[in-house]
Design a protein around this motif. Structure first.
Motif, PDB file in Angstrom:
ATOM      1  N   GLU A  10       0.789  -1.139   0.028  1.00  0.00           N
ATOM      2  CA  GLU A  10       0.099   0.063   0.043  1.00  0.00           C
ATOM      3  C   GLU A  10       0.809   1.380   0.147  1.00  0.00           C
ATOM      4  O   GLU A  10       0.511   2.458  -0.677  1.00  0.00           O
ATOM      5  N   ARG A  11       1.998   1.133   0.744  1.00  0.00           N
ATOM      6  CA  ARG A  11       3.167   2.336   0.931  1.00  0.00           C
ATOM      7  C   ARG A  11       4.289   1.864   0.305  1.00  0.00           C
ATOM      8  O   ARG A  11       4.656   0.892   0.696  1.00  0.00           O
ATOM      9  N   ILE A  12       4.936   2.637  -0.316  1.00  0.00           N
ATOM     10  CA  ILE A  12       6.562   2.336  -0.720  1.00  0.00           C
ATOM     11  C   ILE A  12       7.323   3.402  -0.862  1.00  0.00           C
ATOM     12  O   ILE A  12       6.812   4.792  -1.051  1.00  0.00           O
ATOM     13  N   GLU A  13       8.455   3.334  -0.221  1.00  0.00           N
ATOM     14  CA  GLU A  13       9.501   4.562  -0.053  1.00  0.00           C
ATOM     15  C   GLU A  13      10.695   3.860  -0.399  1.00  0.00           C
ATOM     16  O   GLU A  13      11.085   2.787   0.392  1.00  0.00           O
ATOM     17  N   LEU A  14      11.387   4.205  -1.488  1.00  0.00           N
ATOM     18  CA  LEU A  14      12.588   3.569  -1.984  1.00  0.00           C
ATOM     19  C   LEU A  14      13.843   4.517  -1.597  1.00  0.00           C
ATOM     20  O   LEU A  14      13.573   5.805  -2.157  1.00  0.00           O
ATOM     21  N   VAL A 117      15.682   5.359 -12.101  1.00  0.00           N
ATOM     22  CA  VAL A 117      15.584   3.949 -13.041  1.00  0.00           C
ATOM     23  C   VAL A 117      16.464   3.022 -12.158  1.00  0.00           C
ATOM     24  O   VAL A 117      16.001   1.859 -11.947  1.00  0.00           O
ATOM     25  N   ARG A 118      17.603   3.126 -11.841  1.00  0.00           N
ATOM     26  CA  ARG A 118      18.525   2.294 -11.207  1.00  0.00           C
ATOM     27  C   ARG A 118      17.900   1.847  -9.886  1.00  0.00           C
ATOM     28  O   ARG A 118      17.838   0.514  -9.447  1.00  0.00           O
ATOM     29  N   VAL A 119      17.379   2.625  -8.894  1.00  0.00           N
ATOM     30  CA  VAL A 119      16.817   2.456  -7.854  1.00  0.00           C
ATOM     31  C   VAL A 119      15.559   1.589  -7.975  1.00  0.00           C
ATOM     32  O   VAL A 119      15.320   0.514  -7.333  1.00  0.00           O
TER      33      VAL A 119
END
Length: 180
Positions: A10-14, A117-119
């Motif tokens: 539901e939540r994403i932080e990279l 893009v790499r992340v």
């Protein structure tokens, strides 16, 4: 990866490469037109034009629906989790795990797209089990070809993807990055 893969969180932080990729929020709506209402973005991407406050609301709602459907993730590109500078997208498609991006005109020249893009590719490999991620871009889009090369992608020997978008024909090359 099969198209029956599980849904996205539901939540994403990279974080990585000096960036924080995070979910779009209501607070970002005012900044989105400055990022996406530009002739380059209108020409090279399927993002709607003109891109105004109504388009921003529609895009935020669509991003949430695509996430809920398990189809795509659209994340704001930021330096520190704050102001959005652009967007990176991961889409589960029949042809593979596709990535895409758009960087606001005021924020170009900082390798934001290549880093984002790499992340996102790392997320696809580590969290989604993808064996390869792809970029689909027009050979004439020199900035995107540069991003693909900087991010480590190679042009794949596959047929061009042709079609029409916004009243103009396009021919997309497929670039790939395999799991390390």
């Amino acid at each position: 990866m099969s198209s029956t893969a599980s849904s996205f969180p539901e939540r994403i932080e990279l974080s990585g490469e000096g960036l924080v990729l995070r979910d779009w929020t209501e607070a970002d709506l005012a900044a989105m037109p400055e990022l996406f209402d530009h002739p380059d973005i209108a020409y090279w991407t399927p993002i709607v034009t003109p891109f105004d406050e109504t388009a921003a609301r529609t895009r935020l709602d669509r991003a949430r629906q695509l996430r809920a459907d398990g189809t795509a993730i659209l994340l704001a590109i930021t330096l520190d989790g704050g102001a959005p500078l652009g967007e990176v997208m991961l889409r589960r498609a029949p042809e593979g795990t596709e990535l895409g991006y758009a960087v606001g005109p005021a924020h170009r020249g900082q390798a934001l797209a290549a880093r984002a893009v790499r992340v996102m590719a790392g997320y696809a490999f580590e969290e989604l089990g993808a064996d390869q991620v792809i970029l689909e871009l027009e050979a004439e889009n020199a900035a995107s070809v540069t991003v693909a090369a900087k991010a480590g992608f190679q042009l794949l020997d596959v047929p061009l993807i042709t079609g029409q978008e916004k009243g103009r024909p396009y021919s997309l090359q497929t670039w790939g990055l395999s799991r390390p």
